[in-house]
Design an enzyme around this catalytic site. Structure first.
Site, PDB file in Angstrom:
ATOM      1  CB  SER A   1      -2.604 -37.934 -14.332  1.00 59.01           C
ATOM      2  OG  SER A   1      -3.655 -37.545 -13.559  1.00 59.01           O
TER       3      SER A   1
ATOM      4  CB  THR B   1      -4.045 -37.792  -7.697  1.00 56.44           C
ATOM      5  OG1 THR B   1      -4.893 -36.743  -7.967  1.00 56.44           O
ATOM      6  CG2 THR B   1      -3.011 -37.470  -6.955  1.00 56.44           C
ATOM      7  CG  ASP B   2      -7.445 -36.056 -12.027  1.00 56.88           C
ATOM      8  OD1 ASP B   2      -7.430 -35.747 -10.820  1.00 56.88           O
ATOM      9  OD2 ASP B   2      -7.651 -35.048 -12.844  1.00 56.88           O
TER      10      ASP B   2
ATOM     11  CB  THR C   1      -1.492 -32.078  -7.913  1.00 48.73           C
ATOM     12  OG1 THR C   1      -2.788 -32.139  -8.737  1.00 48.73           O
ATOM     13  CG2 THR C   1      -1.793 -31.372  -6.851  1.00 48.73           C
TER      14      THR C   1
END
Length: 341
Positions: free
Chosen positions: A73, A106-107, A27
């Site tokens: 990610s 961030t995942d 992101t």
């Protein structure tokens, strides 16, 4: 081999520190069609684009951009993990490099950060950073997160603390941090352990230090590590079936992590799955789907040859299990790894 502390002779660069910013996508490197669109965005930016958008970065250090991957990610697999880790290790081995930033989606940020925390052999600061809003959004959080990450990488107190995660003005240990909200900018937390420190009013304020072994103190190494063994996570629930365990074992998994209920409790099917795994020589780790707390050892661990994950969530337990299995499948070795790391 442990990477030594950075050289302090900066005559060729006017005494300025040097930081590498290694981009992997996510992101923080994405944009959407409008400033109010906070989902369904695309990875569009390289690290140089971030530098252009945040000119204040250049007042902190001499920065070098490395565009390694351009991935969301959730698309990162074991091969990508090894690619990231090897490039980070290569950059840290340069005596002219003082610190390194990894920009990441961030995942699965917590998984990559923990993997790096276990395999890197350096005391230099390594900071993993991301964003919850794309760069095109109103109140995008990526620019300040990246700025803060560079400041943390330059802080003397960050040396020897293992891999760190910087998000939303907070500083976390890679082992402790987890994404705990789907969309909020304060999505990352360390629910039980707490953050290591905060970034406020121009200062880096550290309050704690990690105690579990990390980086240069672990037994893991990237040397001769061509691939990671397959390990699956199975989510336990009421009425769970046995088919997931058959599928994992038949597919060649060398380890299974159970996202169990409560304190690592096993449903009837999960218990049968553990028995199947034991007969097939597949390592079996009990974690919990709860999200906080410690999975403690059980009498069943001895009966079924299982390992308690301690405070590691299922996704981090899988990271540690894969690395532990590269060394030995012996139960005492696996348990020792979960106790030390």
């Amino acid at each position: 081999m442990t990477v030594s502390e950075p050289r302090r002779d900066r005559r060729s660069t006017g005494g300025r520190p040097r930081v590498v910013v290694l981009g992997t996508g996510g992101t923080i490197a994405s944009s959407a069609d409008s400033a109010t669109q906070l989902h369904d965005y695309r990875v569009t930016a390289g690290v140089e684009d971030m530098f252009t958008a945040i000119p204040e970065l250049h007042a902190l250090a001499d920065l070098r951009a490395v565009n390694l991957l351009q991935l969301d990610s959730h698309a990162i697999d074991s091969a990508a993990l090894l690619t990231i880790a090897r490039r980070v290790a290569k950059e840290l081995a340069d005596p002219e490099v003082d610190g390194l930033i990894v920009t990441h989606g961030t995942d699965t940020l917590e998984e990559t950060a923990y993997f790096l925390n276990l395999v890197l052999k350096s005391t230099k600061p390594v900071v993993v950073v991301g964003a919850m809003r794309p760069a095109s959004a109103l109140s995008a959080d990526g620019p300040l997160n990246l700025y803060n990450a560079v400041r943390v990488a330059l802080a003397p107190a960050a040396h020897g603390k293992g891999v760190l995660v910087v998000m939303n003005d907070r500083l976390f240990a890679a082992r402790d941090v987890a994404k705990a909200h789907t969309t909020a900018v304060e999505a990352f937390e360390a629910a039980e352990e707490g953050c290591l420190g905060r970034i406020a009013c121009g200062g880096i304020h550290l309050f704690h230090a990690p105690l579990r072994l990390h980086t240069a103190a672990t037994s893991f190494s990237l040397d001769r590590l061509a691939e990671l063994p397959m390990a699956d996570i199975i989510f336990d629930h009421q009425g769970a079936g046995i088919h997931h365990y058959h599928a994992a074992i038949d597919a060649g998994a060398r380890g299974i992590v159970l996202a169990a209920t409560g304190n690592g409790s096993l449903s009837p099917s999960a218990r049968l799955g553990a028995e199947l795994a034991a007969r097939a020589g597949v390592a079996f780790v009990r974690s919990s789907r709860v999200g906080r707390g410690i999975v403690t050892p059980s009498f069943d661990d001895e009966t079924l040859g299982m390992v308690a994950a301690g405070s590691l969530n299922p996704q981090k337990a899988r990271i540690l299990l894969m690395l532990a299995l590269t060394q030995s499948h012996e139960l005492h070795h696996l348990r020792s790894c979960f106790e030390r790391y």
